[in-house]
Motif scaffolding. Structure first.
Motif, PDB file in Angstrom:
ATOM      1  N   HIS A  23       0.833  -1.207   0.000  1.00 11.78           N
ATOM      2  CA  HIS A  23       0.000   0.000   0.000  1.00 11.78           C
ATOM      3  C   HIS A  23       0.866   1.254   0.000  1.00 11.78           C
ATOM      4  O   HIS A  23       0.550   2.242  -0.686  1.00 11.78           O
ATOM      5  CB  HIS A  23      -0.933  -0.005   1.207  1.00 11.78           C
ATOM      6  N   GLN A  27       0.587   3.854  -2.984  1.00 11.27           N
ATOM      7  CA  GLN A  27       0.143   5.199  -2.634  1.00 11.27           C
ATOM      8  C   GLN A  27       1.230   6.234  -2.939  1.00 11.27           C
ATOM      9  O   GLN A  27       0.932   7.349  -3.396  1.00 11.27           O
ATOM     10  CB  GLN A  27      -0.269   5.249  -1.157  1.00 11.27           C
ATOM     11  N   ALA A  41      -9.410   7.461  -3.301  1.00 10.06           N
ATOM     12  CA  ALA A  41     -10.306   6.305  -3.381  1.00 10.06           C
ATOM     13  C   ALA A  41      -9.654   5.071  -2.768  1.00 10.06           C
ATOM     14  O   ALA A  41     -10.313   4.292  -2.041  1.00 10.06           O
ATOM     15  CB  ALA A  41     -10.693   6.051  -4.834  1.00 10.06           C
ATOM     16  N   LEU A  42      -8.358   4.864  -3.051  1.00 10.15           N
ATOM     17  CA  LEU A  42      -7.648   3.710  -2.492  1.00 10.15           C
ATOM     18  C   LEU A  42      -7.562   3.801  -0.978  1.00 10.15           C
ATOM     19  O   LEU A  42      -7.802   2.810  -0.266  1.00 10.15           O
ATOM     20  CB  LEU A  42      -6.245   3.628  -3.104  1.00 10.15           C
ATOM     21  N   GLN A  43      -7.238   4.978  -0.472  1.00 11.10           N
ATOM     22  CA  GLN A  43      -7.134   5.144   0.977  1.00 11.10           C
ATOM     23  C   GLN A  43      -8.477   4.937   1.664  1.00 11.10           C
ATOM     24  O   GLN A  43      -8.562   4.313   2.726  1.00 11.10           O
ATOM     25  CB  GLN A  43      -6.577   6.533   1.287  1.00 11.10           C
ATOM     26  N   LYS A  44      -9.548   5.416   1.026  1.00  9.71           N
ATOM     27  CA  LYS A  44     -10.879   5.277   1.614  1.00  9.71           C
ATOM     28  C   LYS A  44     -11.327   3.820   1.641  1.00  9.71           C
ATOM     29  O   LYS A  44     -11.847   3.328   2.652  1.00  9.71           O
ATOM     30  CB  LYS A  44     -11.883   6.112   0.820  1.00  9.71           C
ATOM     31  N   GLU A  45     -11.105   3.097   0.542  1.00 10.36           N
ATOM     32  CA  GLU A  45     -11.576   1.714   0.450  1.00 10.36           C
ATOM     33  C   GLU A  45     -10.726   0.767   1.288  1.00 10.36           C
ATOM     34  O   GLU A  45     -11.235  -0.173   1.888  1.00 10.36           O
ATOM     35  CB  GLU A  45     -11.565   1.259  -1.007  1.00 10.36           C
ATOM     36  N   SER A  46      -9.400   1.016   1.340  1.00 11.45           N
ATOM     37  CA  SER A  46      -8.517   0.107   2.081  1.00 11.45           C
ATOM     38  C   SER A  46      -8.436   0.437   3.563  1.00 11.45           C
ATOM     39  O   SER A  46      -8.118  -0.437   4.378  1.00 11.45           O
ATOM     40  CB  SER A  46      -7.106   0.147   1.492  1.00 11.45           C
ATOM     41  N   GLY A  47      -8.711   1.693   3.897  1.00 12.45           N
ATOM     42  CA  GLY A  47      -8.575   2.115   5.283  1.00 12.45           C
ATOM     43  C   GLY A  47      -7.135   2.333   5.696  1.00 12.45           C
ATOM     44  O   GLY A  47      -6.840   2.512   6.876  1.00 12.45           O
TER      45      GLY A  47
END
Length: 418
Positions: A23, A27, A41-47
């Protein structure tokens, strides 16, 4: 049972570490490319929200090293005899300052100074004037402080491809063109005086580079040759004369040249060649340094630009694969990789150093100029302003101003943010 549980726990921890590392790499790459929506979007979906990495360009470094390893499976890598030198080079890099005020802020814009695209630009050694070369066949001399065109040189019969001021005489300017000509001009006279012209190449003359002490210069051309010129008798201190001393032939087009600090060694990169050619301009002796870290003869990229570091110890090689490499002079040692800029085999990328040696800049086909911290590989800034491909950049001697020119017919100044 206890050992099995420990192995399972260790594997679980490793998996978690690997996932976080992946990640972080992805990122970091999205952030460096400016893909802010995808990053969010990646940060939101992966947490998972990764902080700033200590070293830039890590994902592409991993991918490139993997590709190089695959390409070299059939080659036996030579024994590494340079570990001591590499440690010393790393120590030098670590000593570079972490934070130096550098030009990243958009400043003055010169528009309509040329009728055609602006292909080349460079400051003189005092930083008071700079020159531009254009597809309209002219060279312009501009005043930095007054921000205006002072003089025009019309000596070439085709687009001007490079301009290069003498390293210690601020009035002497070399220019080269698509008609195979090279000219030496006195840029401070009104009107400017063309002191000498040469027609030793049969095709485009893409570059002219000065020796560090100004006693020689070299040109390279699409006719697969480079020509070395040396000081000749009959000139004066202000208006020296130069004469052709030797012509160097290559199997393909020489793309980039740079003199080392000794002013006797000319380094040349050649298209489709996996070596840098270190040429003694006195004796003609040639030593080659393999561009590939594993020592194989696989040609995976071409070096389009070479730039010597301010301390004279490293060569920055800009390639046609959207990647820059930092080499120790005279060796195959790859110290750093820089990713983010967009450059392919159809472009003419250019790079330059900040005088501190801590930062580098490079042109990009996406209309931007990119800036990295040398030691950490961190991409620290994208300079946005041009509306077309950036063709050349130059740094003032005091490190306070960067100038860029592009196919949008503008010259842009970049200054240190207040």
């Amino acid at each position: 049972t206890t050992r099995s549980s420990q192995r399972l726990l260790s594997a679980s921890r490793l998996d978690k570490m690997d996932e976080e590392k992946i990640h972080m790499l992805v990122q970091q790459w999205l952030k460096e490319k400016g893909y802010d929506n995808a990053l969010g979007a990646l940060q939101k979906e992966s947490g998972i929200v990764s902080g700033d990495a200590e070293v830039g360009g890590q994902l592409l470094s991993v991918l490139y090293e993997h590709a190089e390893m695959k390409a070299s499976l059939l080659e036996s890598a030579p024994e590494d005899l340079l570990q001591g030198e590499k440690r010393a080079a790393e120590e030098e890099l670590i000593k570079l300052p972490l934070e130096v005020p550098v030009p990243t802020e958009h400043g003055h814009v010169f528009s309509h100074i040329h009728a055609g695209n602006i292909i080349a630009c460079q400051f003189n050694c005092t930083g008071g004037h700079f020159a531009t070369g254009s597809s309209d066949t002219s060279v312009k001399i501009l005043c930095v402080q007054q921000k205006k065109v002072l003089r025009t040189i019309n000596t070439h019969g085709a687009p001007v491809l490079s301009v290069s001021f003498h390293p210690s005489k601020p009035h002497l300017l070399l220019s080269t063109a698509m008609d195979g000509t090279t000219a030496l001009s006195h840029a401070d006279k009104t009107p400017p005086e063309v002191l000498q012209t040469w027609k030793d190449h049969q095709k485009y003359v893409t570059r002219a580079v000065w020796a560090r002490d100004g006693s020689a210069f070299a040109t390279c051309s699409h006719d697969k040759s480079a020509v070395v010129y040396r000081l000749a008798e009959g000139g004066t201190e202000d208006e020296p004369k130069f004469e052709k001393k030797q012509m160097l032939q290559f199997t393909s087009i020489p793309e980039a040249m740079e003199f080392l600090d000794d002013s006797m060694t000319l380094v040349v990169s050649v298209r489709g060649d996996n070596y840098l050619h270190y040429i003694d301009i006195d004796t003609g002796d040639v030593n080659k340094a393999n561009l590939n870290a594993l020592g194989d003869d696989h040609v995976s990229f071409t070096v389009l630009d070479l730039s010597l570091s301010p301390n004279g110890k490293w060569l920055l090689a800009s390639t046609d694969k959207s990647r820059l490499l930092l080499y120790t002079v005279g060796t195959t040692m790859q110290l750093r990789y820089y990713y983010g800029a967009v450059n392919d085999d159809l472009c003419q990328t250019r790079a330059c150093w900040h005088p501190s040696g801590a930062y580098i800049y490079v042109t990009s086909q996406d209309h931007k100029v990119y800036c990295w911290h040398v030691a950490s590989q961190k991409l620290v800034s994208r300079l946005v302003g041009h509306a077309a491909a950036v063709r050349d950049i130059a740094m003032s001697g005091d490190g306070k101003t960067l100038v860029s020119c592009a196919f949008d017919k503008t010259v842009r100044f970049w200054t240190i943010p207040e």
